[in-house]
Motif scaffolding. Structure first.
Motif, PDB file in Angstrom:
ATOM      1  N   ARG A  17       1.037  -1.156   0.217  1.00 62.13           N
ATOM      2  CA  ARG A  17      -0.261   0.262   0.086  1.00 62.13           C
ATOM      3  C   ARG A  17       0.776   1.191   0.218  1.00 62.13           C
ATOM      4  O   ARG A  17       0.528   2.709  -1.002  1.00 62.13           O
ATOM      5  N   ASN A  18       2.230   1.138   0.845  1.00 64.26           N
ATOM      6  CA  ASN A  18       2.936   2.258   0.706  1.00 64.26           C
ATOM      7  C   ASN A  18       4.200   2.969  -0.575  1.00 64.26           C
ATOM      8  O   ASN A  18       4.239   3.604  -0.848  1.00 64.26           O
ATOM      9  N   VAL A  19       3.928   1.265  -1.095  1.00 67.35           N
ATOM     10  CA  VAL A  19       4.596   1.533  -2.167  1.00 67.35           C
ATOM     11  C   VAL A  19       3.598   2.656  -3.609  1.00 67.35           C
ATOM     12  O   VAL A  19       4.213   3.865  -3.790  1.00 67.35           O
ATOM     13  N   LEU A  20       2.571   2.012  -3.449  1.00 63.65           N
ATOM     14  CA  LEU A  20       1.154   2.713  -4.479  1.00 63.65           C
ATOM     15  C   LEU A  20       0.718   4.231  -4.018  1.00 63.65           C
ATOM     16  O   LEU A  20       1.358   4.709  -5.219  1.00 63.65           O
ATOM     17  N   GLU A  21       0.711   3.956  -3.004  1.00 63.41           N
ATOM     18  CA  GLU A  21       0.594   5.407  -2.839  1.00 63.41           C
ATOM     19  C   GLU A  21       1.675   6.673  -2.745  1.00 63.41           C
ATOM     20  O   GLU A  21       1.525   7.466  -3.128  1.00 63.41           O
ATOM     21  N   THR A  22       3.131   5.410  -2.950  1.00 62.90           N
ATOM     22  CA  THR A  22       4.352   7.350  -2.873  1.00 62.90           C
ATOM     23  C   THR A  22       3.744   6.986  -4.361  1.00 62.90           C
ATOM     24  O   THR A  22       4.718   8.260  -5.099  1.00 62.90           O
ATOM     25  N   ALA A  23       3.712   6.356  -5.527  1.00 65.72           N
ATOM     26  CA  ALA A  23       3.641   6.157  -6.342  1.00 65.72           C
ATOM     27  C   ALA A  23       1.970   6.881  -6.832  1.00 65.72           C
ATOM     28  O   ALA A  23       2.347   6.934  -8.389  1.00 65.72           O
ATOM     29  N   GLY A  24       2.003   7.673  -6.124  1.00 69.92           N
ATOM     30  CA  GLY A  24       0.498   8.724  -6.590  1.00 69.92           C
ATOM     31  C   GLY A  24      -0.485   7.552  -6.915  1.00 69.92           C
ATOM     32  O   GLY A  24      -1.565   7.843  -7.654  1.00 69.92           O
ATOM     33  N   ILE A  25      -0.708   6.298  -6.628  1.00 69.33           N
ATOM     34  CA  ILE A  25      -2.258   5.765  -6.380  1.00 69.33           C
ATOM     35  C   ILE A  25      -2.833   5.738  -5.818  1.00 69.33           C
ATOM     36  O   ILE A  25      -2.558   4.637  -4.408  1.00 69.33           O
ATOM     37  N   GLU A  49      -6.773  -7.682   1.283  1.00 67.57           N
ATOM     38  CA  GLU A  49      -7.087  -7.225  -0.048  1.00 67.57           C
ATOM     39  C   GLU A  49      -6.531  -5.584  -0.299  1.00 67.57           C
ATOM     40  O   GLU A  49      -7.200  -4.874   0.492  1.00 67.57           O
ATOM     41  N   LEU A  50      -5.742  -5.364  -1.069  1.00 69.52           N
ATOM     42  CA  LEU A  50      -5.433  -4.370  -1.407  1.00 69.52           C
ATOM     43  C   LEU A  50      -6.000  -4.209  -3.152  1.00 69.52           C
ATOM     44  O   LEU A  50      -6.266  -4.683  -3.927  1.00 69.52           O
ATOM     45  N   TRP A  51      -6.838  -2.662  -2.468  1.00 62.83           N
ATOM     46  CA  TRP A  51      -7.670  -2.527  -4.174  1.00 62.83           C
ATOM     47  C   TRP A  51      -7.177  -0.886  -4.746  1.00 62.83           C
ATOM     48  O   TRP A  51      -7.430  -0.202  -3.510  1.00 62.83           O
ATOM     49  N   VAL A  52      -7.727  -0.486  -5.941  1.00 62.02           N
ATOM     50  CA  VAL A  52      -6.989   0.053  -5.500  1.00 62.02           C
ATOM     51  C   VAL A  52      -8.706   1.038  -6.947  1.00 62.02           C
ATOM     52  O   VAL A  52      -9.301   0.544  -6.088  1.00 62.02           O
ATOM     53  N   LEU A  53      -8.111   2.378  -6.244  1.00 56.99           N
ATOM     54  CA  LEU A  53     -10.078   3.483  -6.227  1.00 56.99           C
ATOM     55  C   LEU A  53     -10.146   3.339  -7.568  1.00 56.99           C
ATOM     56  O   LEU A  53     -11.161   3.755  -8.282  1.00 56.99           O
ATOM     57  N   ARG A  54      -9.507   3.669  -8.294  1.00 59.33           N
ATOM     58  CA  ARG A  54      -9.104   4.189  -9.699  1.00 59.33           C
ATOM     59  C   ARG A  54      -8.727   2.807 -10.710  1.00 59.33           C
ATOM     60  O   ARG A  54      -7.747   2.450 -11.105  1.00 59.33           O
ATOM     61  N   ASN A  55     -10.053   2.071 -11.700  1.00 61.86           N
ATOM     62  CA  ASN A  55      -9.606   0.680 -12.591  1.00 61.86           C
ATOM     63  C   ASN A  55      -8.260   1.280 -13.426  1.00 61.86           C
ATOM     64  O   ASN A  55      -7.036   0.276 -13.611  1.00 61.86           O
ATOM     65  N   GLY A  56      -8.094   2.602 -13.638  1.00 59.69           N
ATOM     66  CA  GLY A  56      -7.350   2.638 -14.467  1.00 59.69           C
ATOM     67  C   GLY A  56      -5.676   2.805 -14.303  1.00 59.69           C
ATOM     68  O   GLY A  56      -4.754   2.501 -14.827  1.00 59.69           O
ATOM     69  N   ASP A  57      -5.908   2.491 -12.928  1.00 61.72           N
ATOM     70  CA  ASP A  57      -4.720   2.429 -11.972  1.00 61.72           C
ATOM     71  C   ASP A  57      -3.596   1.306 -12.072  1.00 61.72           C
ATOM     72  O   ASP A  57      -3.602   0.288 -11.384  1.00 61.72           O
ATOM     73  N   ALA A  58      -4.604   0.073 -12.364  1.00 60.16           N
ATOM     74  CA  ALA A  58      -5.224  -1.627 -11.568  1.00 60.16           C
ATOM     75  C   ALA A  58      -3.227  -2.211 -12.810  1.00 60.16           C
ATOM     76  O   ALA A  58      -2.704  -2.806 -11.742  1.00 60.16           O
ATOM     77  N   LEU A  59      -3.318  -1.926 -14.171  1.00 57.58           N
ATOM     78  CA  LEU A  59      -2.001  -2.441 -14.387  1.00 57.58           C
ATOM     79  C   LEU A  59      -0.717  -1.773 -14.076  1.00 57.58           C
ATOM     80  O   LEU A  59       0.128  -2.429 -13.929  1.00 57.58           O
ATOM     81  N   GLN A  60      -0.643  -0.712 -13.947  1.00 57.20           N
ATOM     82  CA  GLN A  60       0.505  -0.003 -13.070  1.00 57.20           C
ATOM     83  C   GLN A  60       0.917  -0.755 -12.238  1.00 57.20           C
ATOM     84  O   GLN A  60       2.173  -1.069 -11.325  1.00 57.20           O
ATOM     85  N   ALA A  61      -0.201  -0.623 -10.771  1.00 59.93           N
ATOM     86  CA  ALA A  61      -0.441  -1.049 -10.263  1.00 59.93           C
ATOM     87  C   ALA A  61       0.095  -2.331  -9.876  1.00 59.93           C
ATOM     88  O   ALA A  61       0.652  -2.751  -8.829  1.00 59.93           O
ATOM     89  N   ARG A  62      -0.374  -3.395 -10.392  1.00 62.30           N
ATOM     90  CA  ARG A  62      -0.086  -4.597 -10.644  1.00 62.30           C
ATOM     91  C   ARG A  62       1.933  -4.568 -10.893  1.00 62.30           C
ATOM     92  O   ARG A  62       3.047  -5.340 -10.233  1.00 62.30           O
ATOM     93  N   GLY A  63       1.845  -3.816 -11.658  1.00 58.51           N
ATOM     94  CA  GLY A  63       3.900  -4.110 -11.970  1.00 58.51           C
ATOM     95  C   GLY A  63       4.344  -3.570 -11.090  1.00 58.51           C
ATOM     96  O   GLY A  63       5.866  -3.878 -10.663  1.00 58.51           O
ATOM     97  N   LEU A  64       4.263  -2.482  -9.915  1.00 60.70           N
ATOM     98  CA  LEU A  64       4.988  -1.746  -8.889  1.00 60.70           C
ATOM     99  C   LEU A  64       4.868  -2.948  -7.905  1.00 60.70           C
ATOM    100  O   LEU A  64       5.904  -3.247  -7.045  1.00 60.70           O
ATOM    101  N   ILE A  65       3.301  -3.979  -8.471  1.00 59.61           N
ATOM    102  CA  ILE A  65       3.689  -4.924  -7.215  1.00 59.61           C
ATOM    103  C   ILE A  65       4.132  -5.926  -7.201  1.00 59.61           C
ATOM    104  O   ILE A  65       5.565  -6.841  -6.064  1.00 59.61           O
TER     105      ILE A  65
END
Length: 82
Positions: A17-25, A49-65
């Motif tokens: 969650r910290n990784v994603l929030e640091t990336a602005g997701i 479970e970790l959920w992104v709030l904007r569907n368009g961020d899911a692909l980038q979020a999975r890459g960062l994860i």
């Protein structure tokens, strides 16, 4: 909202969650406190479970994860030597 990761460890999920929030997701953790229901419902249903709030961020979020988890795998064996 879209689910991007499930883990048996809240520590791992908090790190991601910290990784994603640091990336602005913007993201949200679900089932953070559901461990108390363990036994009443299947254990995998209790995992956080970790959920992104904007569907368009899911692909980038999975890459960062994936990148963050691969770095954890590299560091983890060194911890076993202690």
């Amino acid at each position: 909202m879209r689910k991007v990761h499930t883990a048996d460890s809240m520590v791992e999920l908090a790190h991601l969650r910290n990784v994603l929030e640091t990336a602005g997701i913007p993201c949200h953790v679900r089932n953070e406190r559901l461990g108390g229901a363990l036994g009443e419902i299947p254990f995998v249903e209790c995992w956080p479970e970790l959920w992104v709030l904007r569907n368009g961020d899911a692909l980038q979020a999975r890459g960062l994860i994936d990148m963050a988890r691969s770095q954890l795998d590299i560091v983890a064996p060194a911890a076993d030597l202690i």
